[in-house]
Design a protein around this motif. Structure first.
Motif, PDB file in Angstrom:
ATOM      1  N   TYR A 138     -63.996  66.039 -37.513  1.00  0.00           N
ATOM      2  CA  TYR A 138     -63.267  64.772 -37.642  1.00  0.00           C
ATOM      3  C   TYR A 138     -64.218  63.660 -38.103  1.00  0.00           C
ATOM      4  O   TYR A 138     -63.916  62.929 -39.062  1.00  0.00           O
ATOM      5  N   TYR A 139     -65.350  63.539 -37.419  1.00  0.00           N
ATOM      6  CA  TYR A 139     -66.310  62.490 -37.776  1.00  0.00           C
ATOM      7  C   TYR A 139     -66.805  62.664 -39.211  1.00  0.00           C
ATOM      8  O   TYR A 139     -66.922  61.685 -39.964  1.00  0.00           O
ATOM      9  N   ALA A 140     -67.111  63.899 -39.600  1.00  0.00           N
ATOM     10  CA  ALA A 140     -67.600  64.148 -40.952  1.00  0.00           C
ATOM     11  C   ALA A 140     -66.535  63.771 -41.977  1.00  0.00           C
ATOM     12  O   ALA A 140     -66.840  63.146 -43.011  1.00  0.00           O
ATOM     13  N   GLY A 141     -65.284  64.131 -41.705  1.00  0.00           N
ATOM     14  CA  GLY A 141     -64.202  63.786 -42.617  1.00  0.00           C
ATOM     15  C   GLY A 141     -64.058  62.285 -42.783  1.00  0.00           C
ATOM     16  O   GLY A 141     -63.891  61.776 -43.907  1.00  0.00           O
ATOM     17  N   MET A 142     -64.131  61.567 -41.657  1.00  0.00           N
ATOM     18  CA  MET A 142     -64.002  60.108 -41.730  1.00  0.00           C
ATOM     19  C   MET A 142     -65.208  59.468 -42.418  1.00  0.00           C
ATOM     20  O   MET A 142     -65.078  58.480 -43.146  1.00  0.00           O
ATOM     21  N   ALA A 143     -66.407  60.046 -42.194  1.00  0.00           N
ATOM     22  CA  ALA A 143     -67.603  59.524 -42.865  1.00  0.00           C
ATOM     23  C   ALA A 143     -67.487  59.708 -44.377  1.00  0.00           C
ATOM     24  O   ALA A 143     -67.813  58.802 -45.161  1.00  0.00           O
ATOM     25  N   TYR A 144     -67.020  60.869 -44.797  1.00  0.00           N
ATOM     26  CA  TYR A 144     -66.840  61.104 -46.234  1.00  0.00           C
ATOM     27  C   TYR A 144     -65.750  60.202 -46.806  1.00  0.00           C
ATOM     28  O   TYR A 144     -65.860  59.707 -47.937  1.00  0.00           O
ATOM     29  N   LEU A 145     -64.685  59.976 -46.056  1.00  0.00           N
ATOM     30  CA  LEU A 145     -63.615  59.083 -46.517  1.00  0.00           C
ATOM     31  C   LEU A 145     -64.155  57.680 -46.737  1.00  0.00           C
ATOM     32  O   LEU A 145     -63.836  57.024 -47.741  1.00  0.00           O
ATOM     33  N   ASN A 146     -64.990  57.223 -45.807  1.00  0.00           N
ATOM     34  CA  ASN A 146     -65.527  55.858 -45.887  1.00  0.00           C
ATOM     35  C   ASN A 146     -66.633  55.712 -46.920  1.00  0.00           C
ATOM     36  O   ASN A 146     -67.048  54.584 -47.230  1.00  0.00           O
ATOM     37  N   THR A 147     -67.138  56.839 -47.435  1.00  0.00           N
ATOM     38  CA  THR A 147     -68.144  56.765 -48.509  1.00  0.00           C
ATOM     39  C   THR A 147     -67.550  57.237 -49.845  1.00  0.00           C
ATOM     40  O   THR A 147     -68.283  57.595 -50.774  1.00  0.00           O
ATOM     41  N   ASN A 148     -66.229  57.251 -49.904  1.00  0.00           N
ATOM     42  CA  ASN A 148     -65.491  57.546 -51.143  1.00  0.00           C
ATOM     43  C   ASN A 148     -65.663  58.981 -51.646  1.00  0.00           C
ATOM     44  O   ASN A 148     -65.474  59.252 -52.836  1.00  0.00           O
ATOM     45  N   ASN A 149     -65.985  59.893 -50.760  1.00  0.00           N
ATOM     46  CA  ASN A 149     -66.047  61.313 -51.113  1.00  0.00           C
ATOM     47  C   ASN A 149     -64.766  61.966 -50.602  1.00  0.00           C
ATOM     48  O   ASN A 149     -64.739  62.602 -49.539  1.00  0.00           O
ATOM     49  N   TYR A 150     -63.703  61.797 -51.359  1.00  0.00           N
ATOM     50  CA  TYR A 150     -62.365  62.071 -50.835  1.00  0.00           C
ATOM     51  C   TYR A 150     -62.057  63.568 -50.678  1.00  0.00           C
ATOM     52  O   TYR A 150     -61.395  63.963 -49.720  1.00  0.00           O
ATOM     53  N   GLN A 151     -62.516  64.385 -51.598  1.00  0.00           N
ATOM     54  CA  GLN A 151     -62.227  65.809 -51.467  1.00  0.00           C
ATOM     55  C   GLN A 151     -62.947  66.405 -50.250  1.00  0.00           C
ATOM     56  O   GLN A 151     -62.382  67.216 -49.513  1.00  0.00           O
ATOM     57  N   GLN A 152     -64.199  65.980 -50.028  1.00  0.00           N
ATOM     58  CA  GLN A 152     -64.919  66.455 -48.841  1.00  0.00           C
ATOM     59  C   GLN A 152     -64.229  65.975 -47.569  1.00  0.00           C
ATOM     60  O   GLN A 152     -64.157  66.710 -46.578  1.00  0.00           O
ATOM     61  N   ALA A 153     -63.710  64.752 -47.621  1.00  0.00           N
ATOM     62  CA  ALA A 153     -62.986  64.223 -46.457  1.00  0.00           C
ATOM     63  C   ALA A 153     -61.773  65.098 -46.149  1.00  0.00           C
ATOM     64  O   ALA A 153     -61.527  65.456 -44.987  1.00  0.00           O
ATOM     65  N   ILE A 154     -61.035  65.459 -47.187  1.00  0.00           N
ATOM     66  CA  ILE A 154     -59.855  66.312 -46.988  1.00  0.00           C
ATOM     67  C   ILE A 154     -60.248  67.657 -46.395  1.00  0.00           C
ATOM     68  O   ILE A 154     -59.613  68.154 -45.452  1.00  0.00           O
ATOM     69  N   ASP A 155     -61.324  68.234 -46.920  1.00  0.00           N
ATOM     70  CA  ASP A 155     -61.750  69.562 -46.460  1.00  0.00           C
ATOM     71  C   ASP A 155     -62.100  69.554 -44.977  1.00  0.00           C
ATOM     72  O   ASP A 155     -61.673  70.434 -44.222  1.00  0.00           O
ATOM     73  N   TYR A 156     -62.885  68.578 -44.547  1.00  0.00           N
ATOM     74  CA  TYR A 156     -63.299  68.536 -43.145  1.00  0.00           C
ATOM     75  C   TYR A 156     -62.150  68.167 -42.214  1.00  0.00           C
ATOM     76  O   TYR A 156     -61.997  68.759 -41.141  1.00  0.00           O
TER      77      TYR A 156
END
Length: 256
Positions: A138-156
């Motif tokens: 969850y934390y990794a997904g939100m961190a990626y979302l907040n750094t504009n790495n959207y596909q990684q956010a979706i994956d996590y």
């Protein structure tokens, strides 16, 4: 109709004597059948006792093995993972309270680690089966979302699972946010609607109903938008989102 007969009663007529003989015969037959069944069961157990003991032994080994695994492997691993994640969580919390390049730097530290401690990615790789490992997704997904790495956010976020009243819908809604940023509003709408349905509370439900309504307007689906907005107005009138309903309701109605 059954007739009550006192103890010691002796049949007097020939018919009564015949009935008594038949009753005794039926009772004897029942007991004989039970005896035969018991004998067959005993014989089967005797023939198969070797296999029965093997099955019991295997079951005992599995149960004892599971208990030993939980006590001596899983529980220490849970504690170790939670300890490792403490620093990564601190980076994440500090990133939320920062902005710009500093915020991105802190999110990256949360993901990759610092101060000799694992980041969320390492925790997932090394402790993925633990509760902390799951939360790290969850934390990794939100961190990626907040750094504009959207596909990684979706994956996590898609790999994260929870029964929590707040985290479960937040993760689902965040996937919607990522899809919206990827210019895939249809997928975003699906996730917003799913997030709104997952739990019924005054925080996440109106939040994602509003996001679903705004996205539906963007897609030209005024009926869906109006339905979500009306629900906010009716069921969550005290929410912050309720104050914005009228702004979008007119747009939704004008589309129909």
């Amino acid at each position: 109709m059954a007739t009550y007969k006192k103890r010691g009663y002796k049949p007097k007529t020939k018919e009564e004597q015949q009935n008594a003989v038949e009753d005794q015969s039926t009772t004897a037959e029942v007991f004989n059948t039970l005896d035969e069944g018991a004998s067959k069961t005993e014989a089967w157990v005797a023939r198969n006792q070797k296999y029965i003991f093997v099955i019991i032994g295997i079951a005992a080994v599995v149960i004892l093995g599971y208990l030993a695994y939980e006590e001596f492997i899983q529980e220490p691993k849970e504690a170790e993972a939670a300890n490792e994640m403490f620093v990564a969580q601190q980076y994440f919390e500090n990133a939320l309270n920062s902005s710009g390049a500093q915020s991105d730097s802190l999110y990256n530290l949360a993901l990759t680690g610092g101060q000799g401690k694992f980041g969320f990615e390492d925790i997932i790789d090394n402790y993925g089966s633990t509760k902390a490992g799951n939360l790290a997704r969850y934390y990794a997904g939100m961190a990626y979302l907040n750094t504009n790495n959207y596909q990684q956010a979706i994956d996590y976020l898609d790999d994260f699972s929870s029964d929590d009243e707040i985290l479960a819908p937040l993760a689902k809604g965040a996937i919607g946010d990522a899809f919206l940023q990827l210019d895939q509003p249809e997928e975003a709408l699906d996730y917003y609607e799913e997030a709104a349905k997952m739990r019924d509370n005054a925080f996440t439900t109106p939040r994602f109903l509003m996001k679903a309504a705004v996205t539906a307007i963007r897609l030209g689906n005024g009926a869906a938008a109006e339905k979500h907005l009306n629900r906010i107005q009716k069921e969550y009138p005290e929410s912050a989102e309720a104050n914005k309903v009228n702004v979008y309701l007119g747009q939704a109605q004008a589309m129909q």
